[in-house]
Design a protein around this motif. Structure first.
Motif, PDB file in Angstrom:
ATOM      1  N   ALA A 489      45.590  30.043  44.000  1.00 37.59           N
ATOM      2  CA  ALA A 489      46.493  30.784  43.131  1.00 37.59           C
ATOM      3  C   ALA A 489      45.108  31.285  42.174  1.00 37.59           C
ATOM      4  N   SER A 490      43.994  31.116  42.434  1.00 41.73           N
ATOM      5  CA  SER A 490      43.218  32.074  41.672  1.00 41.73           C
ATOM      6  C   SER A 490      43.253  33.248  41.963  1.00 41.73           C
ATOM      7  N   ASP A 491      42.607  33.332  43.459  1.00 41.28           N
ATOM      8  CA  ASP A 491      43.612  34.878  43.765  1.00 41.28           C
ATOM      9  C   ASP A 491      44.651  35.686  43.716  1.00 41.28           C
ATOM     10  N   ALA A 492      45.291  34.566  43.660  1.00 45.24           N
ATOM     11  CA  ALA A 492      46.588  36.105  42.793  1.00 45.24           C
ATOM     12  C   ALA A 492      46.933  36.266  41.823  1.00 45.24           C
ATOM     13  N   ALA A 493      46.201  34.652  40.597  1.00 45.18           N
ATOM     14  CA  ALA A 493      46.190  35.487  39.129  1.00 45.18           C
ATOM     15  C   ALA A 493      45.153  36.547  39.372  1.00 45.18           C
ATOM     16  N   LEU A 494      44.302  36.039  39.918  1.00 45.13           N
ATOM     17  CA  LEU A 494      42.966  37.537  40.008  1.00 45.13           C
ATOM     18  C   LEU A 494      43.362  38.990  40.070  1.00 45.13           C
ATOM     19  N   LEU A 495      44.517  38.859  41.377  1.00 45.01           N
ATOM     20  CA  LEU A 495      45.053  39.995  41.818  1.00 45.01           C
ATOM     21  C   LEU A 495      45.967  41.278  40.860  1.00 45.01           C
ATOM     22  N   LEU A 496      46.687  39.715  40.091  1.00 42.53           N
ATOM     23  CA  LEU A 496      48.288  40.767  39.680  1.00 42.53           C
ATOM     24  C   LEU A 496      47.467  40.459  38.185  1.00 42.53           C
ATOM     25  N   ASP A 497      46.289  39.845  37.499  1.00 44.22           N
ATOM     26  CA  ASP A 497      45.738  40.911  36.419  1.00 44.22           C
ATOM     27  C   ASP A 497      45.133  42.668  36.716  1.00 44.22           C
ATOM     28  N   HIS A 498      44.647  42.531  37.642  1.00 39.42           N
ATOM     29  CA  HIS A 498      44.893  44.164  38.080  1.00 39.42           C
ATOM     30  C   HIS A 498      45.706  44.854  38.452  1.00 39.42           C
ATOM     31  N   LEU A 539      40.348  41.879  47.444  1.00 37.56           N
ATOM     32  CA  LEU A 539      39.795  41.056  46.075  1.00 37.56           C
ATOM     33  C   LEU A 539      38.467  40.179  46.595  1.00 37.56           C
ATOM     34  N   ASP A 540      38.063  40.433  47.089  1.00 39.82           N
ATOM     35  CA  ASP A 540      36.350  40.151  47.422  1.00 39.82           C
ATOM     36  C   ASP A 540      35.487  41.373  46.880  1.00 39.82           C
ATOM     37  N   GLU A 541      35.905  42.372  45.989  1.00 40.64           N
ATOM     38  CA  GLU A 541      35.631  42.847  45.370  1.00 40.64           C
ATOM     39  C   GLU A 541      35.508  42.884  44.179  1.00 40.64           C
ATOM     40  N   LEU A 542      36.671  41.804  43.898  1.00 43.77           N
ATOM     41  CA  LEU A 542      36.706  41.869  42.448  1.00 43.77           C
ATOM     42  C   LEU A 542      35.865  40.377  42.055  1.00 43.77           C
ATOM     43  N   SER A 543      36.319  39.721  43.349  1.00 43.48           N
ATOM     44  CA  SER A 543      35.114  38.584  42.769  1.00 43.48           C
ATOM     45  C   SER A 543      34.018  39.091  42.809  1.00 43.48           C
ATOM     46  N   ASP A 544      33.234  39.873  43.407  1.00 42.25           N
ATOM     47  CA  ASP A 544      32.190  40.043  43.431  1.00 42.25           C
ATOM     48  C   ASP A 544      31.802  40.809  42.741  1.00 42.25           C
ATOM     49  N   GLN A 545      32.354  41.482  41.902  1.00 39.87           N
ATOM     50  CA  GLN A 545      31.552  42.786  40.765  1.00 39.87           C
ATOM     51  C   GLN A 545      33.324  42.502  39.720  1.00 39.87           C
ATOM     52  N   GLY A 546      34.071  42.005  39.616  1.00 36.40           N
ATOM     53  CA  GLY A 546      35.196  41.973  38.180  1.00 36.40           C
ATOM     54  C   GLY A 546      35.782  43.096  38.502  1.00 36.40           C
ATOM     55  N   SER A 547      35.425  44.301  39.135  1.00 33.90           N
ATOM     56  CA  SER A 547      36.224  45.358  39.841  1.00 33.90           C
ATOM     57  C   SER A 547      36.730  46.320  40.911  1.00 33.90           C
ATOM     58  N   SER A 548      37.431  46.210  41.525  1.00 37.64           N
ATOM     59  CA  SER A 548      37.561  47.122  43.359  1.00 37.64           C
ATOM     60  C   SER A 548      37.334  48.555  43.341  1.00 37.64           C
TER      61      SER A 548
END
Length: 617
Positions: A489-498, A539-548
């Motif tokens: 759920a958290s990964d999906a929300a993070l991906l859809l935010d971008h 997603l790995d890059e979004l989680s680590d650095q906030g952007s991909s």
């Protein structure tokens, strides 16, 4: 399975207050990891005291002796016992832990050092008498008079004698000494107006000077450039670009080296936040992202960067060692570094590092003359008739010979001297020849340039393709059957935010119910891709650095391969007009000094260097 859990006790544990000495030793485990940590805390205290000169001495890698001497404001006899109390500091008043303008503020360093070693502090404040206090293994002696002109001298002996187990985790004296030198070097970069001296006293006596950096003068950039020339060498400053950028209240200053001045390891990457040396993965990641388009993965950029902002926008109280920071808006900080460095690299145009020319000159090995000149026999000496003939041969042409020589000169209509002379005044000069069907030889006003035609044209085409890509949205290829990817759920929300940003790069992602997403379009230039793997990388890059930047990097990699295949191939003969056109386009194209993989596209040799090769100087 029947064994009793050792963490479960039959009797109720009793809560008790630990002794002050034990508390200090526990704190020392976080603050003082090794001798270099002690040096860092003591030098930072000296800088906070307004010192203009800091002298550091150590013996046996700092294990037996660390001495820091400064000319700061000093302390009085009444201040010394308080300075050795936990959480006693003059840096903050405790009202606002975000309004921090000093290196130290926790008040843990001195009591921690005194609990694990033998500490002696001698200090003198202006208008007061000098005083000294000693503490050994947490036991404090009374204050006594001392002799000192000004400032403070802190002497730490037998580090970790009170906690012998910590000694086993220390490395060799050489490794610990190297860590101390690295700490002093970083702090010297942060304070270019302060003089630093580092001395090794292991051999006894005066020891030997490891590092000396006198205080610099001038404005911030001039002082910093002089300090970096001392600490990193003039090669760095000669091949570094001045960085000065600002974005949403954050300012980035410092120096970043040209891509062709890259390193095999990340040994010349120094980051500072509000003047504090830090090792922050966000900033290091942003530095690598800024150079991603001009360096191969096995090369590392060199840079000394300072991020300045209001104290309340960054939290330095993340770790007792204060080596990590947390930005309130990490995306702004990362974007500032990436955009600021890329803009500076683009403005550098076709410039390449001077080390390339130095390496080229080093490859030329002129024949070394014999120290004993060979004997000249009488038969080898030129006779009078030969000398007269040689003199006549070098004399100006007579009228008859001059007229005959003119018949072999090309007619005036076959050459354009004015245009050729103007081309030599261009940065990359005028093409004179092509050798081995791959290298262009050009004459400049001050020397010559050797150009790798394939590498140069590859960069030109790559930049042209990127401009076409940026001019419009990246073309997308619709999938016949959308690919469904199950995520948390958290990964999906993070991906859809971008999702909007990804759509601009040709990747269209939509919610599919629950925590699943549907990939409906992928970048056409990538061809057939595994959407599931692509999303995981993003997603790995979004989680680590906030952007991909993963998708952008993949697209750029395809453009780079297209540029390689579409560029002038090695082995093709070029006309003079084509070679000159290539040189002029290189001068007008950003980043043309290196190919897509970070290798130089040309080498410039000064005429003075060439003459030195032939012994004409």
């Amino acid at each position: 399975m029947n064994a009793q859990n050792p963490n479960i006790r039959a009797d109720r544990p009793v809560i008790r207050q630990l002794e002050e000495a034990v508390i200090n030793r526990i704190a020392a485990g976080e603050v003082v990891e090794r001798p270099a940590s002690a040096v860092k805390e003591l030098v930072e205290n000296a800088l906070d005291a307004g010192a203009r000169r800091v002298d550091v001495a150590y013996a046996d890698g700092g294990k037996t002796l660390i001495r820091v001497t400064d000319d700061g404001c000093g302390m009085t006899a009444d201040d010394l016992p308080l300075a050795l109390s936990r959480h006693a500091t003059s840096k903050i008043d405790g009202s606002d832990l975000l309004d921090i303008h000093s290196f130290g503020f926790r008040g843990e360093a001195l009591p921690s050092l005194g609990s694990v070693g033998r500490l002696i502090i001698t200090s003198r404040a202006e208008g007061a008498e000098a005083a000294q206090i000693a503490v050994s293994g947490g036991r404090m002696d009374p204050v006594r008079p001392a002799a000192l002109n000004r400032g403070t001298v802190v002497e730490l002996r037998d580090l970790f004698f009170a906690t012998p187990a910590r000694l086993k985790f220390l490395r060799t004296d050489r490794a610990e000494a190297q860590a101390i030198a690295d700490v002093v070097r970083r702090l010297a970069m942060a304070e270019p107006y302060v003089s630093f001296t580092l001395r090794d006293l292991s051999g006894g006596g005066e020891g030997r000077v490891i590092l000396r950096a006198d205080g610099c003068q001038g404005d911030l950039f001039d002082a910093l450039s002089a300090r970096l020339a001392t600490l990193l060498g003039r090669e760095f400053t000669e091949n570094a670009l001045r960085i000065d950028a600002e974005r949403e209240g954050l300012r980035l200053t410092g120096f970043a080296a040209l891509p062709t001045y890259s390193r095999g390891a990340a040994v010349e990457q120094f980051m500072f936040v509000n003047g504090r040396p830090v090792r922050d993965k966000l900033l290091i990641g942003a530095l690598r992202a800024a150079y991603a388009d001009v360096l191969s993965r096995d090369r590392h950029p060199a840079a000394v960067l300072f991020v300045s902002c209001a104290p309340e926008r960054v939290d330095v109280n993340v770790h007792p060692a204060k080596a990590e920071v947390r930005f309130r808006e990490p995306g702004v900080a990362r974007g500032l570094i990436v955009s600021g460095l890329r803009h500076a690299l683009a403005e550098a145009g076709h410039r390449a590092s001077t080390t390339v020319a130095g390496a080229t000159l080093g490859a030329f090995r002129p024949e070394t003359p014999s120290p004993v000149p060979p004997r000249v026999y009488q038969m080898d000496r030129p006779g009078p008739s030969l000398l007269r003939a040689a003199t006549a041969f070098q004399a100006p042409l007579g009228p008859e010979l001059a007229e005959a020589s003119a018949r072999f000169d090309p007619p005036p209509e076959a050459r354009d001297d004015a245009r050729d002379e103007a081309a030599t005044h261009q940065p990359l000069g005028a093409a004179r020849a092509q050798v081995h069907e791959n290298y262009i030889i050009a004459q400049t006003e001050t020397g010559m340039v050797i150009v790798d035609q394939h590498a140069a044209h590859e960069r030109l085409i790559y930049e042209r393709l990127k401009r076409l890509r940026d001019a419009a949205r990246v073309p997308a290829q619709a999938l016949l059957i959308p690919e469904i990817v199950d995520l948390s759920a958290s990964d999906a929300a993070l991906l859809l935010d971008h999702a909007e940003t990804l759509a601009g790069l040709g990747l269209v992602v939509e919610p599919f119910g629950g925590s699943a997403v549907a990939v409906r379009e992928t970048p056409a230039i990538l061809g057939e891709v595994d959407a599931r793997v692509l999303l995981r990388d993003i997603l790995d890059e979004l989680s680590d650095q906030g952007s991909s930047q993963s998708l952008q990097a993949k697209i750029d990699a395809v453009l780079s391969r297209m540029a390689c295949h579409g560029s002038i191939r090695s082995g093709r003969r070029m006309r003079v007009e084509e070679m000159n056109a290539l040189l002029r386009e290189m001068e007008a194209t950003p980043l043309s000094g290196q190919c897509n993989h970070g290798r130089p596209t040309y080498v410039e040799l000064k005429l003075s260097d060439i003459e030195r090769l032939f012994g004409r100087t």
